[in-house]
Design a protein around this motif. Structure first.
Motif, short mmCIF file in Angstrom:
data_model
loop_
_atom_site.label_atom_id
_atom_site.label_comp_id
_atom_site.label_asym_id
_atom_site.label_seq_id
_atom_site.Cartn_x
_atom_site.Cartn_y
_atom_site.Cartn_z
N ALA A 99 0.70 -1.13 0.13
CA ALA A 99 -0.07 -0.03 0.05
C ALA A 99 0.80 1.17 -0.01
N GLU A 100 1.96 1.23 0.68
CA GLU A 100 2.70 2.54 0.81
C GLU A 100 4.11 2.57 -0.04
N PHE A 101 4.37 1.39 -0.54
CA PHE A 101 5.74 1.41 -1.41
C PHE A 101 5.21 0.98 -2.89
N LEU A 102 4.80 -0.08 -3.15
CA LEU A 102 4.63 -0.49 -4.50
C LEU A 102 3.50 0.19 -5.13
N ARG A 103 2.15 0.42 -4.66
CA ARG A 103 1.24 1.06 -5.45
C ARG A 103 1.53 2.63 -5.76
N PRO A 104 2.19 3.33 -4.66
CA PRO A 104 2.57 4.67 -5.09
C PRO A 104 3.54 4.80 -6.29
N ASN A 105 4.12 3.75 -6.43
CA ASN A 105 5.28 3.59 -7.45
C ASN A 105 4.64 2.99 -8.77
N GLY A 106 3.34 2.90 -8.87
CA GLY A 106 2.79 2.18 -9.91
C GLY A 106 2.89 0.61 -10.16
N ILE A 107 3.03 -0.08 -9.15
CA ILE A 107 3.03 -1.47 -9.25
C ILE A 107 2.07 -2.04 -8.40
N THR A 108 1.03 -2.77 -9.11
CA THR A 108 -0.12 -3.26 -8.52
C THR A 108 -0.05 -4.78 -8.14
N ASP A 109 0.97 -5.56 -8.64
CA ASP A 109 1.00 -6.88 -8.20
C ASP A 109 2.27 -7.46 -8.79
N LYS A 110 2.79 -8.51 -7.87
CA LYS A 110 4.01 -8.99 -8.31
C LYS A 110 3.87 -10.62 -8.29
N ALA A 111 4.72 -11.28 -8.93
CA ALA A 111 4.85 -12.68 -8.75
C ALA A 111 6.27 -13.32 -9.09
N ALA A 112 6.56 -14.62 -8.32
CA ALA A 112 7.92 -14.99 -8.20
C ALA A 112 7.79 -16.22 -8.49
N THR A 113 8.72 -17.00 -9.31
CA THR A 113 9.07 -18.37 -9.30
C THR A 113 10.30 -18.69 -9.35
N VAL A 114 10.77 -19.93 -9.22
CA VAL A 114 12.21 -20.49 -9.16
C VAL A 114 12.39 -21.69 -9.93
N VAL A 115 13.58 -21.54 -10.41
CA VAL A 115 14.09 -22.88 -11.16
C VAL A 115 14.82 -23.52 -10.25
N ASP A 116 14.33 -24.57 -9.47
CA ASP A 116 15.57 -25.37 -8.48
C ASP A 116 16.47 -26.28 -9.17
N ALA A 117 17.75 -26.01 -9.36
CA ALA A 117 18.79 -26.71 -9.97
C ALA A 117 19.79 -27.38 -9.07
N ALA A 118 19.30 -27.73 -8.15
CA ALA A 118 20.17 -28.24 -6.89
C ALA A 118 20.61 -29.56 -7.38
N PRO A 119 21.98 -29.74 -7.05
CA PRO A 119 22.84 -28.87 -6.38
C PRO A 119 23.68 -27.82 -6.95
N VAL A 129 3.49 -6.14 -12.56
CA VAL A 129 2.59 -5.46 -13.52
C VAL A 129 2.08 -4.18 -12.73
N GLY A 130 1.68 -3.25 -13.56
CA GLY A 130 1.05 -2.06 -13.06
C GLY A 130 -0.08 -1.56 -13.88
N ASP A 131 -0.52 -2.12 -15.01
CA ASP A 131 -1.50 -1.90 -15.83
C ASP A 131 -2.81 -2.58 -15.51
N ARG A 132 -2.91 -3.46 -14.53
CA ARG A 132 -3.99 -4.24 -14.33
C ARG A 132 -3.87 -4.62 -12.75
N PRO A 133 -5.10 -5.09 -12.12
CA PRO A 133 -4.93 -5.12 -10.63
C PRO A 133 -4.11 -6.21 -10.14
#
Length: 229
Positions: A99-119, A129-133
């Motif tokens: 509410a106080e950092f991302l949205r004032p900077n135009g970011i409405t949502d984030k996502a993360a993924t990981v490729v686990d290549a252990a070891p 994203v910033g152009d959709r909820p």
């Protein structure tokens, strides 16, 4: 997406092309491609590249908000490893970080993924994203598919990066100093290295000076010969 990265020769080029492909094909306003021995290492040390974020945004994040970023917490790191893809809107929609950092900077949502290549290590991919909820279900499905198809490519590049890291440890270079030294040895200029790693030219000069001093080299040519040996 795969065509953009499957012929890359090193981890820095792989990261950069993946970042640009995500921006180009899906219009994400911000992308981070980070790597480390473990997922917490990747998101906390931040070794990798970021694109689409203003320098002021990144400076404010580092100074005030990094510790409040849910994606840097141990519980969320475990969730990403278990589920594969996590949307920020699903876990922390009403927090001050949003509410106080991302949205004032135009970011409405984030996502993360990981490729686990252990070891060999892990590769973290974060998008914003910033152009959709919120990030759509289709985009989440794309990230799921992407992590599966990228796994063999990521493993090979992380293995080669681990070999180069062993060289850096011999001279007690940091991961970033090692990356800069490696690119300089390949013949890239300071500006080209800065563009490749998304850092400033002055930062490149500082890392390169440290690498030259640690390896007792007096020129890029000597450094290239030493690393080749």
């Amino acid at each position: 997406m795969l065509e953009a990265v499957d012929r890359t020769t090193d981890l820095p080029e792989f990261r950069e092309r993946l970042l640009r492909a995500l921006q180009t094909w899906f219009g994400f306003v911000g992308v981070a491609v980070l790597h480390g021995d473990t997922l917490p290492d990747a998101v906390r040390e931040g070794c990798g590249v970021q694109g689409g974020y203003r320098p002021e945004f990144l400076a404010d994040y580092a100074a005030r908000w990094a510790d409040q970023d849910p994606f840097r917490s141990e519980p969320v790191c475990r969730m990403i490893l278990e589920r594969g893809v996590i949307r920020l809107s699903d876990i922390a929609a009403g927090t001050p970080f949003v509410a106080e950092f991302l949205r004032p900077n135009g970011i409405t949502d984030k996502a993360a993924t990981v490729v686990d290549a252990a070891p060999s290590g892990v590769l973290y991919v974060g998008v914003a994203v910033g152009d959709r909820p919120r990030i759509s279900d289709r985009e989440v499905a794309v990230l799921y598919a992407l992590r599966r198809h990228l796994a063999p490519l990521v493993t090979g590049r992380l293995d080669r990066d681990r070999e180069r890291r062993a060289i850096g440890e011999r001279w007690q270079l940091t991961p970033r100093e090692r990356e800069v030294a490696d690119l300089a040895a390949q013949g890239l200029t300071n500006r080209q290295i800065a563009d490749r790693l998304f850092i400033g030219v002055d930062t490149v000069k500082k890392h390169l000076s440290r690498a030259l001093s640690a390896t007792s080299c007096t020129s890029r040519t000597q450094l290239a010969v030493l690393l080749a040996a």
